[in-house]
Design a protein around this motif. Structure first.
Motif, mmCIF file in Angstrom:
data_model
loop_
_atom_site.group_PDB
_atom_site.id
_atom_site.type_symbol
_atom_site.label_atom_id
_atom_site.label_comp_id
_atom_site.label_asym_id
_atom_site.label_seq_id
_atom_site.Cartn_x
_atom_site.Cartn_y
_atom_site.Cartn_z
ATOM 1 N N CYS A 154 -5.278 22.314 12.740
ATOM 2 C CA CYS A 154 -5.877 21.078 12.230
ATOM 3 C C CYS A 154 -5.167 19.868 12.834
ATOM 4 N N TYR A 155 -5.906 18.764 12.917
ATOM 5 C CA TYR A 155 -5.306 17.550 13.474
ATOM 6 C C TYR A 155 -4.093 17.135 12.641
ATOM 7 N N ASP A 156 -3.175 16.429 13.272
ATOM 8 C CA ASP A 156 -1.961 15.961 12.623
ATOM 9 C C ASP A 156 -2.311 14.779 11.720
ATOM 10 N N VAL A 157 -2.136 14.965 10.432
ATOM 11 C CA VAL A 157 -2.506 13.937 9.459
ATOM 12 C C VAL A 157 -1.764 12.620 9.714
ATOM 13 N N TYR A 158 -0.624 12.689 10.382
ATOM 14 C CA TYR A 158 0.140 11.470 10.652
ATOM 15 C C TYR A 158 -0.451 10.635 11.787
ATOM 16 N N GLU A 159 -1.518 11.117 12.422
ATOM 17 C CA GLU A 159 -2.246 10.293 13.391
ATOM 18 C C GLU A 159 -2.827 9.051 12.708
ATOM 19 N N HIS A 160 -2.981 9.117 11.396
ATOM 20 C CA HIS A 160 -3.505 7.982 10.640
ATOM 21 C C HIS A 160 -2.536 6.800 10.631
ATOM 22 N N GLN A 161 -1.244 7.050 10.837
ATOM 23 C CA GLN A 161 -0.256 5.966 10.797
ATOM 24 C C GLN A 161 -0.587 4.859 11.789
ATOM 25 N N ALA A 162 -0.893 5.235 13.022
ATOM 26 C CA ALA A 162 -1.201 4.228 14.043
ATOM 27 C C ALA A 162 -2.462 3.454 13.684
ATOM 28 N N ILE A 163 -3.428 4.131 13.106
ATOM 29 C CA ILE A 163 -4.674 3.468 12.714
ATOM 30 C C ILE A 163 -4.400 2.459 11.600
ATOM 31 N N LEU A 164 -3.591 2.853 10.628
ATOM 32 C CA LEU A 164 -3.244 1.939 9.538
ATOM 33 C C LEU A 164 -2.518 0.716 10.074
ATOM 34 N N GLN A 165 -1.620 0.917 11.037
ATOM 35 C CA GLN A 165 -0.897 -0.210 11.637
ATOM 36 C C GLN A 165 -1.854 -1.175 12.321
ATOM 37 N N ASN A 166 -2.922 -0.645 12.926
ATOM 38 C CA ASN A 166 -3.916 -1.521 13.568
ATOM 39 C C ASN A 166 -4.592 -2.450 12.557
ATOM 40 N N VAL B 180 0.827 -1.206 0.000
ATOM 41 C CA VAL B 180 0.000 0.000 0.000
ATOM 42 C C VAL B 180 0.863 1.258 0.000
ATOM 43 N N ASP B 181 0.488 2.198 -0.839
ATOM 44 C CA ASP B 181 1.067 3.537 -0.821
ATOM 45 C C ASP B 181 0.055 4.464 -0.170
ATOM 46 N N VAL B 182 0.541 5.459 0.549
ATOM 47 C CA VAL B 182 -0.352 6.403 1.210
ATOM 48 C C VAL B 182 0.093 7.828 0.887
ATOM 49 N N ILE B 183 -0.904 8.664 0.664
ATOM 50 C CA ILE B 183 -0.658 10.097 0.477
ATOM 51 C C ILE B 183 -1.298 10.811 1.655
ATOM 52 N N TYR B 184 -0.473 11.557 2.376
ATOM 53 C CA TYR B 184 -0.951 12.374 3.489
ATOM 54 C C TYR B 184 -1.192 13.769 2.933
ATOM 55 N N PRO C 100 -7.074 18.003 6.945
ATOM 56 C CA PRO C 100 -6.222 16.981 6.341
ATOM 57 C C PRO C 100 -6.960 15.668 6.113
ATOM 58 N N THR C 101 -6.391 14.863 5.240
ATOM 59 C CA THR C 101 -6.950 13.544 4.961
ATOM 60 C C THR C 101 -5.857 12.645 4.406
ATOM 61 N N ILE C 102 -6.192 11.391 4.189
ATOM 62 C CA ILE C 102 -5.246 10.468 3.569
ATOM 63 C C ILE C 102 -5.893 9.792 2.373
ATOM 64 N N GLY D 50 -2.899 -3.675 10.072
ATOM 65 C CA GLY D 50 -1.807 -4.458 9.511
ATOM 66 C C GLY D 50 -1.142 -3.809 8.317
ATOM 67 N N ILE D 51 -1.437 -2.553 8.064
ATOM 68 C CA ILE D 51 -0.888 -1.857 6.898
ATOM 69 C C ILE D 51 0.387 -1.118 7.278
ATOM 70 N N GLN D 52 1.464 -1.485 6.618
ATOM 71 C CA GLN D 52 2.749 -0.807 6.733
ATOM 72 C C GLN D 52 3.032 -0.218 5.348
ATOM 73 N N PRO D 53 2.699 1.045 5.129
ATOM 74 C CA PRO D 53 2.843 1.608 3.775
ATOM 75 C C PRO D 53 4.248 1.450 3.203
ATOM 76 N N GLU D 54 4.285 1.092 1.943
ATOM 77 C CA GLU D 54 5.546 0.959 1.222
ATOM 78 C C GLU D 54 6.112 2.337 0.907
ATOM 79 N N ASN D 55 5.259 3.203 0.379
ATOM 80 C CA ASN D 55 5.657 4.567 0.037
ATOM 81 C C ASN D 55 4.686 5.539 0.687
ATOM 82 N N SER D 56 5.235 6.569 1.286
ATOM 83 C CA SER D 56 4.413 7.604 1.906
ATOM 84 C C SER D 56 4.803 8.939 1.298
ATOM 85 N N LEU D 57 3.799 9.657 0.872
ATOM 86 C CA LEU D 57 4.026 10.985 0.311
ATOM 87 C C LEU D 57 3.226 12.000 1.104
ATOM 88 N N GLN D 58 3.802 13.175 1.319
ATOM 89 C CA GLN D 58 3.034 14.256 1.929
ATOM 90 C C GLN D 58 2.823 15.324 0.876
#
Length: 194
Positions: free
Chosen positions: A96-108, A83-87, A139-141, A110-118
């Protein structure tokens, strides 16, 4: 499995090229790797919930757990679930909330993004994403199409986002995360008071 007080008598790790591995792949119709083949007293009622939670299926006296992404699809001969993710953030909205708060949710999930772009909403790339997907709040992902193979995410995504025609997933329920910017009005919305 071990955490559930299951007594494991023997463990073997096999390489796909091993003759025993090939026999297990054929015998249990294994379609993806890694896979786990559990034998023994697998039919005990106390174990049913464990197998269910792991996506295991009984097959020829064993429980086979496979297809946990990312995995190698033996038929397609390719890795599935990368999975690739765009923040997508908005630098003009420090509250605004920190868009990187989504990282922990994705890990829950089982998603470990291959490529992350902001990307910032005011950048050319950000504007293109906003226009292409009709994004109205940041913000969104955005998650690449491979996110579809994660069962937990696929189950909850319709309640929090959309899957677009090109397969990309856009998180829409930003108010669940905190303060955000409404791009239509340009206003900052405090989700806790709205």
């Amino acid at each position: 499995i071990k955490a559930q007080n299951v007594k494991v008598i023997q463990e073997n790790t096999l390489d796909v090229g091993d003759k025993t591995a090939q026999k297990l792949i054929e015998q249990h119709a294994i379609k993806s790797l890694p896979a786990l083949v559990v034998t023994g007293e697998v039919s005990k009622a106390s174990l049913a919930q464990i197998w269910s939670s792991l996506g295991g299926a009984q097959h020829h006296g064993a429980v086979v757990i496979q297809g946990v992404p990312p995995y190698y699809d033996l038929t397609a001969k390719k890795v599935v679930g990368i999975v690739d993710v765009i923040y997508l953030a908005d630098n003009s909205c420090p509250e605004c909330y920190d868009v990187y708060e989504h990282q922990a949710i994705l890990q829950n999930f089982g998603i470990q993004p291959e490529n992350s772009l902001q990307r910032d909403a005011s950048s050319d790339e950000g504007k293109a994403l906003i226009k292409k997907y009709g994004i109205s709040k940041v913000p969104t992902i955005l998650l690449s199409p491979a996110a579809s193979v994660y069962p937990g995410l696929a189950q909850v995504w319709p309640q929090v986002g959309t899957k677009e025609a090109d397969g990309w997933h856009v998180f829409r329920s930003v108010e669940l995360m905190g303060t955000y910017k409404n791009l239509s009005s340009g206003k900052i919305v405090n989700a806790s008071t709205s």
